[in-house]
Design a protein around this motif. Structure first.
Motif, short mmCIF file in Angstrom:
data_model
loop_
_atom_site.label_atom_id
_atom_site.label_comp_id
_atom_site.label_asym_id
_atom_site.label_seq_id
_atom_site.Cartn_x
_atom_site.Cartn_y
_atom_site.Cartn_z
N UNK A 11 -23.59 32.67 23.18
CA UNK A 11 -24.55 33.71 22.82
C UNK A 11 -24.89 33.72 21.34
N UNK A 12 -24.14 32.96 20.55
CA UNK A 12 -24.36 33.00 19.11
C UNK A 12 -25.79 32.74 18.69
N UNK A 13 -26.38 31.58 19.01
CA UNK A 13 -27.75 31.30 18.58
C UNK A 13 -28.76 32.32 19.09
N UNK A 14 -28.59 32.77 20.34
CA UNK A 14 -29.51 33.76 20.89
C UNK A 14 -29.43 35.07 20.12
N UNK A 15 -28.19 35.49 19.80
CA UNK A 15 -28.02 36.73 19.04
C UNK A 15 -28.64 36.60 17.66
N UNK A 16 -28.47 35.43 17.04
CA UNK A 16 -29.07 35.22 15.73
C UNK A 16 -30.59 35.27 15.80
N UNK A 17 -31.14 34.70 16.86
CA UNK A 17 -32.60 34.76 17.04
C UNK A 17 -33.06 36.21 17.22
N UNK A 18 -32.31 36.97 18.03
CA UNK A 18 -32.67 38.38 18.25
C UNK A 18 -32.63 39.16 16.94
N UNK A 19 -31.58 38.92 16.14
CA UNK A 19 -31.46 39.62 14.86
C UNK A 19 -32.62 39.26 13.94
N UNK A 20 -32.94 37.98 13.90
CA UNK A 20 -34.05 37.55 13.04
C UNK A 20 -35.36 38.20 13.48
N UNK A 21 -35.56 38.32 14.79
CA UNK A 21 -36.78 38.96 15.30
C UNK A 21 -36.82 40.44 14.91
N UNK A 22 -35.68 41.10 15.03
CA UNK A 22 -35.61 42.53 14.67
C UNK A 22 -35.89 42.73 13.19
N UNK A 23 -35.29 41.88 12.37
CA UNK A 23 -35.47 42.02 10.93
C UNK A 23 -36.92 41.76 10.52
N UNK A 24 -37.53 40.79 11.18
CA UNK A 24 -38.94 40.51 10.88
C UNK A 24 -39.82 41.70 11.27
N UNK A 25 -39.57 42.25 12.46
CA UNK A 25 -40.36 43.40 12.91
C UNK A 25 -40.14 44.60 11.98
N UNK A 26 -38.90 44.82 11.57
CA UNK A 26 -38.60 45.91 10.65
C UNK A 26 -39.31 45.71 9.31
N UNK A 27 -39.32 44.47 8.83
CA UNK A 27 -39.96 44.19 7.54
C UNK A 27 -41.46 44.48 7.58
N UNK A 28 -42.10 44.10 8.68
CA UNK A 28 -43.53 44.38 8.84
C UNK A 28 -43.77 45.89 8.88
N UNK A 29 -42.92 46.57 9.62
CA UNK A 29 -43.03 48.03 9.77
C UNK A 29 -42.86 48.72 8.42
N UNK A 30 -41.82 48.33 7.67
CA UNK A 30 -41.54 48.97 6.39
C UNK A 30 -42.68 48.72 5.40
N UNK A 31 -43.16 47.49 5.36
CA UNK A 31 -44.25 47.18 4.44
C UNK A 31 -45.49 48.01 4.74
N UNK A 32 -45.76 48.20 6.02
CA UNK A 32 -46.91 49.01 6.43
C UNK A 32 -46.82 50.42 5.85
N UNK A 33 -45.65 51.06 5.98
CA UNK A 33 -45.52 52.44 5.53
C UNK A 33 -45.32 52.54 4.03
#
Length: 235
Positions: A11-33
């Motif tokens: 599950x390691x690589x999949x979890x890392x991919x999920x985390x990277x996706x979350x962080x990217x989405x959060x970064x877009x969200x934060x920049x917007x606001x």
């Protein structure tokens, strides 16, 4: 490997991919606001979701005692006392608002949160609540004795009756008693009682005092319970 045995999932690589996706989405969200501010409806929706999520987590942390362990890991040692169910709700609500303000002012608008640090936004918010807990908890310890020993709403309403019907000497004495009560409870409790007496709703008091309606309700309920339990001679 024994015949028929299945390999354990990696599950390691999949979890890392999920985390990277979350962080990217959060970064877009934060920049917007950060660019547009927090006045638009999209932020209100997110704020309500964040506070609902945070209240569940913070309540569990306080209820289980895990909040104290988290504080200790950050070098913030506290003298842990038993906390009743109503008090847990009260504490959690106050911690939630303090954590929210820290999250917005420091993390979101202040620029301290960044995806490069590897912490998703919701976890950052919970950590802001943990950092806010010691000050809220110490204030709670300081005020706990006052909440447990005095009659609150009953005292206030009875003083108003005395002022209307009693002698000037009795009125002065009654108001002195209330002043002592308010001095024991502190300014926040004083303000809550005045607002409640003036007919403000729990939601309105919560907005004014930066609490949740649930916390306001708990405080008033606890005050009335204390008043009912006092002997008649002390009312």
């Amino acid at each position: 490997m024994a015949q028929g045995a299945k390999p354990l999932p990696t599950q390691g690589p999949r979890c890392m991919d999920d985390l990277a996706d979350r962080l990217h989405a959060d970064a877009v969200f934060v920049q917007h606001f950060r660019e547009r501010g927090l006045a638009e409806p999209a932020w209100q929706v997110y704020r309500d979701q964040l506070l609902g999520y945070g209240l569940t987590i913070v309540t569990r942390l306080v209820e289980s005692g895990a909040m104290f362990a988290r504080c200790r890991r950050r070098g913030m040692s506290l003298h842990q006392q038993p906390i009743g169910p109503d008090e847990t709700d009260d504490l959690a609500s106050e911690v939630l608002w303090a954590g929210y303000e820290l999250f917005v002012n420091e993390g979101l608008l202040g620029g301290r949160w960044s995806a490069e640090r590897g912490q998703p936004l919701n976890e950052y918010f919970v950590n802001a609540c943990v950092l806010s807990f010691p000050n809220i908890y110490r204030r709670w310890q300081h005020s706990r004795r006052g909440w447990g020993e005095v009659q609150l709403l009953g005292v206030w309403s009875q003083v108003e009756q005395v002022a209307a019907t009693a002698t000037p000497e009795d009125t002065v004495l009654a108001r002195a008693v209330v002043s002592a009560v308010f001095q024991e409870l502190g300014a926040n409790a004083h303000a809550l009682l005045i607002l409640a007496e003036q007919g403000y709703s729990h939601a309105e008091i919560a907005e004014i005092m930066r609490l949740t309606p649930r916390a306001v309700e708990a405080r008033i309920r606890r005050a009335r319970k204390t008043a009912r339990e006092l002997p008649d001679g002390e009312r």
